[in-house]
Design an enzyme around this catalytic site. Structure first.
Site, PDB file in Angstrom:
ATOM      1  N   CYS A  75      -0.355  18.111 -60.964  1.00 20.52           N
ATOM      2  CA  CYS A  75      -0.172  17.387 -59.722  1.00 20.52           C
ATOM      3  C   CYS A  75      -0.861  18.376 -58.525  1.00 20.52           C
ATOM      4  O   CYS A  75      -0.841  17.939 -57.476  1.00 20.52           O
ATOM      5  CB  CYS A  75       1.384  17.440 -59.235  1.00 20.52           C
ATOM      6  N   LYS A 117      -3.671  17.418 -56.446  1.00 19.07           N
ATOM      7  CA  LYS A 117      -3.683  16.318 -55.385  1.00 19.07           C
ATOM      8  C   LYS A 117      -4.254  16.491 -54.032  1.00 19.07           C
ATOM      9  O   LYS A 117      -4.447  17.778 -53.843  1.00 19.07           O
ATOM     10  CB  LYS A 117      -2.207  15.549 -55.394  1.00 19.07           C
ATOM     11  N   ASP A 126       8.960   6.650 -52.592  1.00 19.27           N
ATOM     12  CA  ASP A 126       8.270   6.924 -53.387  1.00 19.27           C
ATOM     13  C   ASP A 126       7.554   5.930 -54.257  1.00 19.27           C
ATOM     14  O   ASP A 126       6.519   6.172 -55.144  1.00 19.27           O
ATOM     15  CB  ASP A 126       9.020   8.074 -54.593  1.00 19.27           C
ATOM     16  N   ASP A 133       0.357   7.089 -60.256  1.00 13.16           N
ATOM     17  CA  ASP A 133       0.002   8.724 -60.387  1.00 13.16           C
ATOM     18  C   ASP A 133      -0.824   9.172 -61.412  1.00 13.16           C
ATOM     19  O   ASP A 133      -0.816   8.377 -62.559  1.00 13.16           O
ATOM     20  CB  ASP A 133       1.408   9.427 -60.403  1.00 13.16           C
ATOM     21  N   ASP A 186       8.605   8.659 -59.865  1.00 11.04           N
ATOM     22  CA  ASP A 186       8.448   7.813 -58.656  1.00 11.04           C
ATOM     23  C   ASP A 186       9.255   6.822 -58.587  1.00 11.04           C
ATOM     24  O   ASP A 186      10.182   6.391 -57.707  1.00 11.04           O
ATOM     25  CB  ASP A 186       6.949   7.343 -58.198  1.00 11.04           C
ATOM     26  N   HIS A 213      -7.388   0.759 -68.701  1.00 11.13           N
ATOM     27  CA  HIS A 213      -8.749   0.809 -68.654  1.00 11.13           C
ATOM     28  C   HIS A 213      -9.230   2.153 -69.029  1.00 11.13           C
ATOM     29  O   HIS A 213      -8.662   2.912 -68.856  1.00 11.13           O
ATOM     30  CB  HIS A 213      -9.424   0.472 -67.314  1.00 11.13           C
ATOM     31  N   ASP A 266      11.337  12.762 -55.634  1.00 11.29           N
ATOM     32  CA  ASP A 266      11.009  13.605 -56.609  1.00 11.29           C
ATOM     33  C   ASP A 266      10.129  14.588 -55.962  1.00 11.29           C
ATOM     34  O   ASP A 266       9.329  14.363 -55.031  1.00 11.29           O
ATOM     35  CB  ASP A 266      10.332  12.919 -57.917  1.00 11.29           C
TER      36      ASP A 266
END
Length: 519
Positions: A191, A194, A216, A234, A257, A308, A398
């Site tokens: 994370c 990000k 969230d 996410d 989330d 995908h 979170d």
């Protein structure tokens, strides 16, 4: 059979001095307490169809270290044997082959038409063998060089120690992974990869007509039974090399989330980017990744609807992103705010994953710290939903990439006319996190997160032991970006102690009450 008659005689003298009997011409099947077998190359080299020496199984090469009959493939060290110039499998020759190997690898890639560099290894290599230190005079060493054998002597031992020490010191200070000689650290993964808050908010501000939910997870629809359908997305570049474990961590992170909104996860879709590789390798990476996703979804009764796949180009590695869906009754939908004066803030587990994985990339983290962190991050927080609901959770979020202060700031922004007294000493940290922060290690996202420290000048008041407040490491912990971070929940003060006790009994032993909401 130590390589020369002189070496054999020296070996017999050492055995006799140690009172170890030597039996000559022993029967073929005689029992032995110690079997010295020599070395053989691994069987897969021959099984792969490579040309190998019949006696040792080592791959036959030209003097350029290129495998015989296999242009562009090289072998050296203990697995290679130069045709016409055989050498024993010894570290001396393996190390000295390295510059030739590097030069020829580069030539084969950059200038295929250019002749490869030949290597003529020295006929003999010096071997300094310690005797184990059993002698009353202290440790000694024996020197072997071709037909010569000298010692054992104390001065040979000191010589050996000096050579070994110089060699090992070259490995005591490791360069940070990906630093490429620069001073800045390699950008972190998980994370911490990000986008920082400033460009994110600026871009959204320029798209003023685009509605961005403050919570969230977004409310997609209200269903016929009155329930709210929630959705979130996410993902990030792979945090760990194990594709199954990476997928499990990414899925837990994405699910949080919905959990922060009080909603169990019902379904998900996955976007998997695989590195460019052979089809069989990509298949295995995809199987392991999807299995890791399902290891989180199935215990919740959630399903993977599909998704995908992409092949990463320009050196892109494995990455995973998920959309997660769930539903919740309106009365159970937890927003980030408003916080109520008198609420107590509960943190479900420790902080520090950002700095720990940044340190791991720089070879500065104790492996035990990483193992302990991974054990915490792999724990699903889905069981917290009914527990927090029973104790009257009013608001929740979170703690992820923007750190504890950044996400607490979002809760305060959704709560007019409140401030928070944050007990900095009560904020739990993963093993090793405070030590690393005190040493100046930080995630690459932490400097951007430092903007949230401005909250300490206003709506967030630090409380805790000591008149001088928190040390720099504790302040840095408050802005450390988290992967699979804790839930931060606001509960009525009357219920907080019982909720904490129940959390700890449910396996969240480091959960803590870290603050109070004030008018």
């Amino acid at each position: 059979q130590l390589g020369s008659a002189a070496a054999n005689r020296a070996g017999e003298r050492l055995l006799a001095a140690a009172a170890i009997p030597l039996e000559r011409d022993a029967p073929a099947h005689a029992l032995a307490d110690l079997a010295c077998t020599g070395s053989l190359a691994p069987a897969w080299l021959a099984a792969a169809g490579l040309p190998v020496d019949p006696g040792s199984g080592r791959v036959r090469t030209a003097s350029s270290l290129e495998v015989v009959g296999r242009p562009g493939l090289f072998a050296c060290g203990d697995c290679g044997l130069i045709d016409g110039q055989p050498r024993p499998p010894s570290g001396v020759w393996a190390v000295r082959a390295a510059p030739v190997l590097a030069a020829n690898l580069k030539r084969s890639i950059d200038s295929p038409s250019r002749p490869l560099r030949p290597w003529r290894p020295q006929p003999f290599a010096l071997q300094l063998l310690g005797d184990g230190g059993w002698h009353p005079a202290g440790p000694r060493a024996l020197a072997l060089f071709g037909p010569l054998a000298i010692g054992p002597h104390r001065w040979l031992w000191h010589w050996k120690q000096a050579i070994d020490q110089v060699f090992m010191e070259r490995f005591t200070v490791l360069q940070p992974m990906g630093s490429r000689g620069k001073t800045e650290p390699m950008p972190c993964r998980g994370c911490a990869a990000k986008l920082s808050a400033a460009p994110l908010q600026a871009a959204l501000g320029r798209l003023g007509a685009v509605a961005v939910p403050a919570d969230d997870a977004a409310v997609v629809a209200r269903l016929d039974d009155g329930a709210l359908l929630l959705q979130s997305v996410d993902g990030f570049p792979a945090l760990v090399d194990d594709p199954w474990l990476n997928a499990r961590l990414t899925t837990l992170h994405a699910c949080s989330d919905l959990w922060a909104c009080g909603a169990p996860v019902e379904s998900a879709q996955a976007l998997v980017t695989l590195p460019a590789a052979a089809a069989a390798v990509q298949e295995e990476l995809l199987v392991q990744t999807l299995a890791g996703v399902c290891s989180v979804l199935e215990p919740q009764g959630a399903v993977l609807l599909g998704g995908h796949t992409l092949e990463g180009r320009d050196g892109a590695g494995l990455s995973l992103a998920l959309t997660v869906n769930g539903r919740v009754a309106p009365a159970q939908f937890w927003r980030k705010g408003p916080l109520q004066p008198g609420d107590v803030l509960l943190l479900s587990r420790p902080l520090g994953s950002g700095v720990l994985f940044a340190a791991a990339m720089a070879a500065a983290a104790d492996p035990a710290w990483i193992e302990q962190a991974l054990a915490v991050l792999q724990q699903s927080q889905a069981p917290l939903l009914p527990l927090l609901a029973r104790h009257g959770c009013r608001a929740c979020t979170d703690v992820t990439g923007f750190g504890l202060l950044g996400h607490l700031g979002e809760m305060i922004a959704a709560s007019p006319a409140v401030r928070v007294a944050l007990d900095w000493a009560a904020v739990p940290a993963l093993p090793g996190a405070l030590e690393l922060l005190a040493a100046g290690v930080a995630s690459s996202l932490a400097p951007a997160n430092a903007a949230a420290l401005a909250l300490l000048e206003g709506v967030v008041q630090l409380a805790g032991p000591g008149p001088d407040g928190p040390e720099a490491a504790h302040r840095a912990l408050l802005i450390d970006p988290q992967t699979c971070g804790p839930l931060l929940a606001a509960l009525p003060a009357a219920n907080a102690a019982a909720a904490l006790q129940e959390l700890r009994a449910a396996g969240f032993g480091a959960a803590a009450l870290i603050g109070r909401v004030l008018a």
